[in-house]
Scaffold this motif. Structure first.
Motif, short mmCIF file in Angstrom:
data_model
loop_
_atom_site.label_atom_id
_atom_site.label_comp_id
_atom_site.label_asym_id
_atom_site.label_seq_id
_atom_site.Cartn_x
_atom_site.Cartn_y
_atom_site.Cartn_z
N PHE A 146 14.43 -1.12 -17.84
CA PHE A 146 13.58 -0.74 -16.71
C PHE A 146 14.30 -0.98 -15.38
O PHE A 146 14.05 -0.28 -14.40
N ALA A 147 15.20 -1.96 -15.38
CA ALA A 147 15.84 -2.39 -14.13
C ALA A 147 16.50 -1.28 -13.32
O ALA A 147 16.42 -1.30 -12.09
N PRO A 148 17.19 -0.30 -13.96
CA PRO A 148 17.81 0.75 -13.14
C PRO A 148 16.82 1.43 -12.19
O PRO A 148 17.18 1.75 -11.06
N LEU A 149 15.57 1.63 -12.66
CA LEU A 149 14.59 2.25 -11.78
C LEU A 149 14.41 1.42 -10.51
O LEU A 149 14.34 1.94 -9.39
N LEU A 150 14.33 0.11 -10.72
CA LEU A 150 14.10 -0.80 -9.60
C LEU A 150 15.29 -0.81 -8.65
O LEU A 150 15.14 -0.68 -7.43
N PHE A 151 16.49 -0.90 -9.22
CA PHE A 151 17.67 -1.05 -8.36
C PHE A 151 18.11 0.26 -7.75
O PHE A 151 18.79 0.28 -6.72
#
Lengths: 382, 240
Positions: A146-151
Motif C-alpha cells: 500500500f505504501a507506494p500510494l502514500l509516498f
C-alpha cells in the motif's frame, strides 16, 4: 501532483458519509466501554458460545481481504498485466480488511492487555498461533504494498522506487503468507470435530478455505471496483472485471467438486437431504457462494454488465460470509448437546455496534484513500 | 515416572459436596465458578426413584489434551505425571481451549474485565508436595481415589467384575484416554456424560500443522517458478 477530479459528494453522499462517521464513533465508544468493563458485561458470549459475531466476521473478512493476494498473484506472479488497473484497489481492500480484523481480534480477546503474547510465547501445534503470526506479518506486507500510494502522494520518488524494486519478493511473501493462513483458518476447525456439524467438518477444510478465499478475492475485487468507480463517477473497466469473473467460475467449480465429492465419499449424503435447518443452510450457502457464480459469471450478459457483475459479486460475498458463520455456529456445544445447559447465542447490541463501527471506519478510510491517493492508474491524466 | 489418575466411583458418591467445598477453599475460585461440581441424576418415577450423584464438570486431564494442542500461546501444558496445568501468566484469552474441549470443561470468569480460564489443575502443587488433590482428601466415602493410572484401571476392572456396574471405564479411551476414570452403575449416556470419539481429538489438525513449513517452502518455490516462467515468456514476446 496528480490528484483526481472526483465528483464532489452529492447531498446523499454527504448523508452517507455522516452516517458512517456516526457509526464509527459509536463503535469506538462501545469498544472502549468493552475494554473497560469486560466481555461479560458487554457481549452475549458464554462458556458454551465463547466465539461469536466478532470472530465470525473476522474469519469472513480475512477471506474478503483475499482480494489482495489473489490480484497480487495474478498481476505480479502470473504477469497478467491486463489486470493491473484493479490491483491497487484490491491491495487497499486487503489492507483495510486486515486492519479491521486486527482491531476486532484485540477487542475480542478476553485479555487484550496480553495481545502481544503470541510474539513471545509459542505453540507450533496451534492453528491459531500460526494464524496470528501470518496475519501479523501479512499486514506488514500489505502496508508495504500500500505504501507506494502514500509516498507517490507525498512526492517521495526515491522511496517509491525502492518499494517498486522490492515488489516481487514482497508479492511472493504475501501470497505465501496468505496461502498459509487462509488454509490454516480451515485447519482451525480440523481441531474441532466435536463442535462443527458434519456438513461443514471435512478433512479438506484447509483446502476448501483456501480455494474459497481465492474465489471471494476475485468477487471482492469486482465488487469494490464497481462501488468505488460509481462513487467517484468514473467508468469501470468492464473487460478486466469480466476476465476476473470468468476465472472465478473455475475456482468455484473446483470448490463445489471438492466439497460435494468429499461429502459423498465420506457417507454424509444423508445430511444434505435431511430437510432440516442445517441442510437448508447448507444448500443456501452452496447456492449463493458457489452455484450462483458458476451460472451467472458464465453468462456474457452478466460478464459485460456492471449491474450483473455487482449483484453476482454481492451474492458470492454473502454466500461466503454465510459459509464462515455456518462453520462456526453449525454444531452444538457439547454441554448443550448432552442437555446439561440450555443456552443459545445472539450477539448483543454492543457486539453489533463495535463490528458495524469498525466496518464503517474501514469504508470511510476507503473513501479517503480513493479521494486523496493515486488509487487509479489513470489519475495522471487529470 | 508415575502417571497419576483419579478413579471416580459413581456408586460410592453420596452427594455431600465435600469435594466442591475443598476445591473452592484450596483454589479460591471466583464467585460462581467451580472447578468441580456434583451432579444429581434421578432415575425412575415416584415412589420408585433412585438418585445417583457424582463429581462432575471436572477437567479430565486427557492423555492427548485438545486444549493443550490448540492453545495459541501454550499456556495449557500436559505434565508427564498427568495433570494438565494452566499458566495464567501466558493466557491471552483467545478461548480456543473452550471450543476445543470435547468435555466442555474450561470456563471463563466473564464478570471480571480481565478474566482467566477456569479449570481443575489436579492440585499440581499438592502433588509436588506428596499430597493428594484437595477433593480426594476431602471425600468421605472413597468415591474419589487418587493413584497410579494403570493401577486404578486394574482396580476399576476389579470393581466392575461380578457387580451390576456398567462394563465400561469412562476415560480409558475417551478422547484418546483421560487421567480421570469413571465407573458407574448407570449407563454413562443416561447420566448425561459427553460421548467423544475414542481417539485423540486433534489428530487431524496436528497433522495439518506439521506440514506448514513444507507448504511455505513449496509455495515460495512454486511462486518463484511461475514468476520466472511468465517473465521469460513476456520477455520473449517483447523481443519478437
Amino acid at each position: 501532483m496528480t490528484t483526481i477530479a472526483l465528483k464532489k459528494p452529492t447531498a446523499a453522499g454527504r448523508v452517507i458519509l455522516g452516517i458512517l462517521i456516526l457509526l464509527a464513533v459509536l463503535g469506538l465508544a462501545t469498544g472502549i466501554y468493552r475494554l473497560a468493563v469486560g466481555l461479560g458485561a458487554t457481549t452475549n458470549l458464554s462458556d458454551q458460545y465463547p466465539w461469536g459475531l466478532w470472530l465470525g466476521f473476522d474469519f469472513a473478512l480475512i477471506a474478503f481481504g483475499g482480494a489482495a493476494f489473489t490480484m497480487a498473484a495474478v498481476v505480479h506472479i502470473l504477469n497478467l498485466r491486463k489486470y493491473e488497473p484493479v490491483l491497487r484497489l484490491a491491495v487497499l481492500t486487503g489492507f483495510l480488511s486486515y486492519v479491521s480484523v486486527l482491531i476486532i481480534l484485540v477487542i475480542d480477546l478476553a485479555r487484550p492487555d496480553r495481545f502481544w503474547g503470541f510474539l513471545v510465547f509459542s505453540n507450533i501445534h496451534s492453528p491459531l498461533y500460526e494464524v496470528a503470526w501470518c496475519i501479523f506479518l501479512y499486514t506488514i506486507v500489505l502496508a508495504l504494498e500500500f505504501a507506494p500510494l502514500l509516498f507517490e502522494r507525498l512526492n517521495q520518488p526515491r522511496i517509491v522506487r525502492a518499494l517498486h524494486a522490492a515488489v516481487i519478493p514482497v508479492a511472493i511473501a504475501g501470497v505465501t503468507l496468505s496461502t498459509l493462513h487462509q488454509s490454516t483458518l480451515g485447519t482451525l476447525y480440523l481441531a474441532l470435530p466435536e463442535r462443527v456439524h458434519p456438513l461443514w467438518w471435512s478433512s479438506l477444510m484447509p483446502l476448501l478455505f483456501f480455494v474459497s478465499a481465492i474465489g471471494l478475492g476475485l468477487s471482492a475485487t469486482i465488487l469494490v471496483t464497481l462501488i468505488v468507480r460509481k462513487v467517484v463517477g468514473r467508468e469501470p473497466e468492464v473487460g478486466v472485471l469480466a476476465g476476473l469473473a470468468k476465472a472465478s467460475v473455475w475456482v468455484w467449480v473446483v470448490y463445489l467438486v471438492l466439497r460435494i465429492g468429499d461429502l459423498l465419499l465420506t457417507g454424509k449424503a444423508g445430511y444434505m437431504f435431511a430437510f432440516d435447518t442445517r441442510s437448508a443452510l447448507f444448500w443456501i450457502e452452496m447456492l449463493l457462494m458457489a452455484i450462483a457464480p458458476i451460472i451467472l459469471y458464465s453468462m456474457p450478459q452478466v460478464q459485460q454488465n456492471k449491474s450483473g457483475l455487482f449483484w453476482t459479486s454481492l451474492v458470492v460475498t454473502g454466500g461466503l460470509f454465510l459459509n464462515r458463520f455456518n462453520t462456526l455456529f453449525s454444531g452444538e456445544p457439547v454441554l448443550v448437546r448432552t442437555g446439561e445447559v440450555e443456552i443459545s447465542y445472539f450477539p448483543s447490541w454492543i457486539e453489533f455496534a463495535v463490528q458495524i463501527g469498525v466496518l464503517a471506519a474501514a469504508a470511510l478510510a476507503l473513501y479517503l484513500a480513493v479521494r486523496f491517493l493515486p488509487v487509479f492508474p489513470e489519475a495522471k491524466e487529470v | 515416572m508415575t502417571k497419576y489418575g483419579v478413579l471416580v466411583d459413581v456408586g460410592k458418591c453420596i452427594g455431600c459436596h465435600a469435594c466442591t467445598a475443598a476445591c473452592k477453599v484450596k483454589n479460591d475460585t471466583p464467585e460462581g465458578i467451580f472447578w468441580t461440581k456434583v451432579r444429581a441424576y434421578e432415575r425412575g418415577t415416584f415412589p420408585n426413584v433412585q438418585v445417583y450423584t457424582m463429581p462432575w464438570g471436572r477437567c479430565m486431564h486427557c492423555e492427548h489434551p485438545a486444549c493443550v494442542s490448540v492453545c495459541t500461546v501454550g499456556a495449557l501444558q500436559k505434565t508427564p505425571s498427568g495433570p494438565v496445568v494452566y499458566d495464567a501468566q501466558k493466557c491471552i484469552g483467545c478461548r480456543y481451549c473452550m471450543v476445543a474441549c470435547p468435555f466442555g470443561v474450561p470456563k471463563l470468569n466473564w464478570d471480571n474485565p480481565l478474566p482467566l480460564i477456569q479449570k481443575c489443575t489436579l492440585c499440581a502443587d499438592r502433588l509436588a508436595a506428596g499430597l493428594e488433590p484437595a477433593c480426594v482428601s476431602a471425600c468421605p466415602t472413597g468415591a474419589l481415589k487418587f493413584g497410579d493410572r494403570d493401577a486404578l484401571l486394574e482396580e476399576a476392572r476389579g470393581r466392575i467384575k461380578g457387580s451390576s456396574y456398567v462394563n465400561h471405564i469412562y476415560g480409558e479411551n475417551e478422547a484418546g484416554g483421560t487421567s480421570l476414570l469413571y465407573i458407574s452403575p448407570v449407563p454413562f449416556e443416561e447420566l448425561g456424560f459427553p460421548m467423544p470419539a475414542q481417539e485423540p481429538i486433534t489428530r487431524a489438525s496436528e497433522i495439518a500443522m506439521s506440514i506448514t513449513p513444507v507448504t511455505a517452502v513449496a509455495a515460495v518455490a512454486v511462486l518463484s517458478g511461475l514468476y520466472w516462467v511468465t517473465k521469460r515468456r513476456s520477455k520473449g514476446v517483447k523481443e519478437e
